[in-house]
Scaffold this active site. Structure first.
Site, PDB file in Angstrom:
ATOM      1  CG  ASP A  98      -2.299   0.378   1.058  1.00  0.00           C
ATOM      2  OD1 ASP A  98      -2.464   1.564   0.433  1.00  0.00           O
ATOM      3  OD2 ASP A  98      -3.257  -0.437   1.376  1.00  0.00           O
ATOM      4  CG  ASP A 199      -4.837   5.535   0.986  1.00  0.00           C
ATOM      5  OD1 ASP A 199      -5.966   4.744   1.259  1.00  0.00           O
ATOM      6  OD2 ASP A 199      -4.789   6.786   1.706  1.00  0.00           O
ATOM      7  CD  GLU A 256      -9.178   4.141  -1.559  1.00  0.00           C
ATOM      8  OE1 GLU A 256      -9.973   4.032  -0.883  1.00  0.00           O
ATOM      9  OE2 GLU A 256      -8.089   4.972  -1.130  1.00  0.00           O
ATOM     10  CG  HIS A 328      -9.113  -1.800   4.149  1.00  0.00           C
ATOM     11  ND1 HIS A 328      -8.804  -1.901   2.578  1.00  0.00           N
ATOM     12  CD2 HIS A 328      -8.758  -0.830   4.580  1.00  0.00           C
ATOM     13  CE1 HIS A 328      -8.377  -0.751   2.390  1.00  0.00           C
ATOM     14  NE2 HIS A 328      -8.404   0.113   3.563  1.00  0.00           N
ATOM     15  CG  ASP A 329     -11.524   1.458   3.425  1.00  0.00           C
ATOM     16  OD1 ASP A 329     -11.138   1.440   4.484  1.00  0.00           O
ATOM     17  OD2 ASP A 329     -10.863   2.033   2.443  1.00  0.00           O
TER      18      ASP A 329
HETATM   19  C1  NOJ Z   1      -8.566   4.860   1.947  1.00  0.00           C
HETATM   20  C2  NOJ Z   1      -8.338   3.473   2.807  1.00  0.00           C
HETATM   21  O1  NOJ Z   1      -8.407   2.421   2.269  1.00  0.00           O
HETATM   22  C3  NOJ Z   1      -8.831   3.972   4.076  1.00  0.00           C
HETATM   23  O2  NOJ Z   1      -8.780   2.717   5.148  1.00  0.00           O
HETATM   24  C4  NOJ Z   1      -8.162   4.942   4.733  1.00  0.00           C
HETATM   25  O3  NOJ Z   1      -8.938   5.149   6.074  1.00  0.00           O
HETATM   26  C5  NOJ Z   1      -8.332   6.170   4.005  1.00  0.00           C
HETATM   27  N1  NOJ Z   1      -8.165   6.015   2.548  1.00  0.00           N
HETATM   28  C6  NOJ Z   1      -7.342   7.484   4.443  1.00  0.00           C
HETATM   29  O4  NOJ Z   1      -6.009   6.789   4.262  1.00  0.00           O
END
Ligand code: NOJ
Length: 558
Positions: A98, A199, A256, A328-329
């Site tokens: 990441d 990210d 992302e 994970h989100d």
């Molecule tokens: C996206 C990530 O996937 C998430 O877990 C994170 O809280 C935010 N970006 C901030 O880095």
């Protein structure tokens, strides 16, 4: 379209904090991942995306990095990391790390320096502004509630943080920052890693002047998102990064990128753009979202299908899709889109079929291959700062009814994905011998790896087969996509075509039985069933099929 290893691979995402604890401190770690590599090999994946393992005070579980070149104490050390990389490569598994460079931790040495004085050499590594009439410099709200601005007494200015106040945004306009980022990327590539998941990489260029965002009635903050996402210099930065770093290695990248459409995504992943290989888009994750993600609204299958098909059709031949239903989100797909009770196994397999038969690179999030489900905790058991901050702002602030908010958390909250991986039916699901940092899902007694491996009808073996089919059939990777029966509110069906071969994918998205009628223009002289989640008579005629609850079938037609 060019053929590459990352188009043909399947990625497994590991959230190390919740994967496997090797030393009994209740937190997953790198040695825990090493222990389980043979399990991943058995599943058949060949790329791992590892969530951040860098030094971090863990305000946002590693997404707040205080040293980009070292490993978080809880996870182990650099020797462990090198062993992990080596053990993965021995098994022909690639490692994607990441890269979190929209922001750092406020405990990073750059920020510690930056806040010392206005003329500190690191001052411009971050985004500092004077207040406006005794208030924050603008009205933007943070992704994690509150303002994006934090006042810092020492120099009487505010710094920008799109996420938590312990995640100050880096100033990409400063070329020294960009150089630091490129150097740290090279540091990891030179160790031999195989790529980066970047990210929120489309937030790195903010609109100059940082003007106020639009503020709806009754809203606490203005919307800074359109002024930070896909900003004016983002493509210039990524092309520079590509030229300086990415182009020099045989690696994969996935950005992302919240808020992209197929059109804007093509600017990041277009094969002639020299930026990234893939992006994670969010349109399908946002179905049924009201004013906030906690505000749940009904949605129709035709809405969802239209999004999936749009991405398949519009990127075809231009760029490459990433295929995911969770990470994970995001919550567990079987709970959000399937039926995690009576038809848990069938619906998890149906959703896997839908995704893995599409064009793009599939991502499997840890536990998805078991059909792991959401949890319904009370507030006291949640650890995620997004949930906790939103509760304080919306519920305690009187903006949202508590019950409705909790329904939102149970359906959409990030901790649904972060409960420990369920390895067996022993204490703590075999995740740790200590006290897990977050509660284990109580259903681990029934849903766990050990049990799945003993059951030939498990979701695990179905995923194993999906992955194997992709390896053996170029049509699954490269074939064109066409949705059929577009108006159906029950059936999701599509055809993939490569040369003279076709794949027909038939999915009943819900529980009621429904009749599938093959459109007349789909002609074939022979058919072969490749995979199905119910026992099917191979001779059965497919012009007209009565589909069982959540039934999924894939045929090869010639
Ligand atoms: C996206 C990530 O996937 C998430 O877990 C994170 O809280 C935010 N970006 C901030 O880095």
């Amino acid at each position: 379209m060019n053929k590459t290893w990352w188009k043909e691979g399947v990625v497994y995402q590991i959230y190390p904090r919740s994967f496997k604890d090797s030393n009994g401190d209740g937190i997953g770690d790198i040695r825990g991942v090493i222990e389980k590599l043979d399990y991943l090999k058995e599943l058949g994946i060949n790329i791992v995306w590892l969530n951040p393992v860098y030094k971090s005070p863990n305000d946002d579980n590693g997404y707040d990095i205080s040293d980009y070149r070292d490993i978080m104490n809880e996870f182990g050390n650099m020797t462990d990391f090198e062993e992990l990389l080596n053990e993965m490569h021995k098994r022909d598994i690639k490692l994607v790390m990441d890269l979190v460079v929209n922001h750092s931790s406020d405990e990073h040495k750059w920020f510690i320096e930056s806040r010392q004085s206005k003329d500190n050499p690191y001052r411009d590594y971050y985004i500092w502004r004077k207040g406006k009439d005794g208030n924050a410099p603008n009205n933007w709200g943070s992704f994690f509630s509150g303002s994006v601005w934090q006042y810092d007494e020492k120099t009487d200015e505010y710094f920008l943080h799109l996420f938590s106040k312990k995640q100050p945004d880096l100033n990409w306009e400063n070329e020294k920052v960009r150089e630091e980022v490129y150097n740290l990327m090279k540091f990891w590539f030179d160790k031999g890693i195989d790529g980066f998941r970047m990210d929120v990489i489309n937030l790195i260029s903010k609109v100059p002047g940082l003007p106020d965002g639009e503020k709806g009635e009754g809203q606490l903050y203005g919307n800074g998102f359109p002024l930070t996402a896909n900003g004016p210099r983002v493509h210039e930065y990524l092309q520079e990064m590509n030229k300086e770093v990415l182009s020099k290695y045989d690696i994969m990248t996935v950005g992302e990128t919240p808020g992209v459409t197929p059109e804007t995504a093509a600017l990041y992943v277009g094969e002639d753009r020299n930026e990234l290989n893939m992006v994670f888009q969010f349109e399908h994750m946002d179905v049924g979202t009201g004013t906030t993600k906690w505000d749940i609204r009904p949605w129709k299958l035709t809405d969802f299908k239209a999004i999936m098909s749009k991405w398949q059709e519009e990127l075809n031949g231009k760029g490459w899709n990433s295929l995911y239903l969770n990470n994970h989100d995001q919550p567990r797909p079987v709970s959000r889109f399937g039926n995690d009770k009576e038809y848990r196994v069938e619906s998890a397999k149906m959703l896997g079929t839908m995704l893995h038969m599409m064009q793009g690179t599939p991502y499997v999030y840890q536990g998805e291959e078991l059909g792991m489900t959401n949890v319904s905790f009370g507030m006291e058991d949640y650890k995620d700062l997004e949930i906790i901050n939103a509760y304080n702002e919306l519920v305690k602030g009187g903006f949202m009814n508590e019950q409705r908010f909790m329904e939102g958390v149970h359906l959409r909250g990030r901790d649904n994905a972060r409960t420990p991986m369920q390895w067996n039916d022993c204490a703590n699901a075999g995740f740790t011998t200590g006290t897990p940092w977050i509660r284990v899902n109580p259903n681990y007694v029934d849903i766990n790896v050990e049990k799945a491996l003993k059951d030939k009808n498990s979701v695990f073996y179905y995923y194993q087969k999906l992955i194997k089919l992709r390896k053996e059939n170029p049509i699954i990777v490269y074939g064109d996509y066409e949705e059929i029966l577009r108006d159906s509110e029950s059936i999701f069906s599509y055809v993939r075509t490569l040369g003279s071969e076709k794949l027909l994918v038939i999915l009943n998205f819900y529980e009621p039985e429904v009749e599938f009628i093959l459109p007349e223009n789909i002609k074939y002289s022979s058919k072969e069933l490749l995979i199905s989640n119910y026992a099917v008579d191979e001779q059965e005629e497919i012009k007209n099929i009565k589909l069982k609850p959540y039934e999924a079938r894939v045929y090869r037609l010639k």
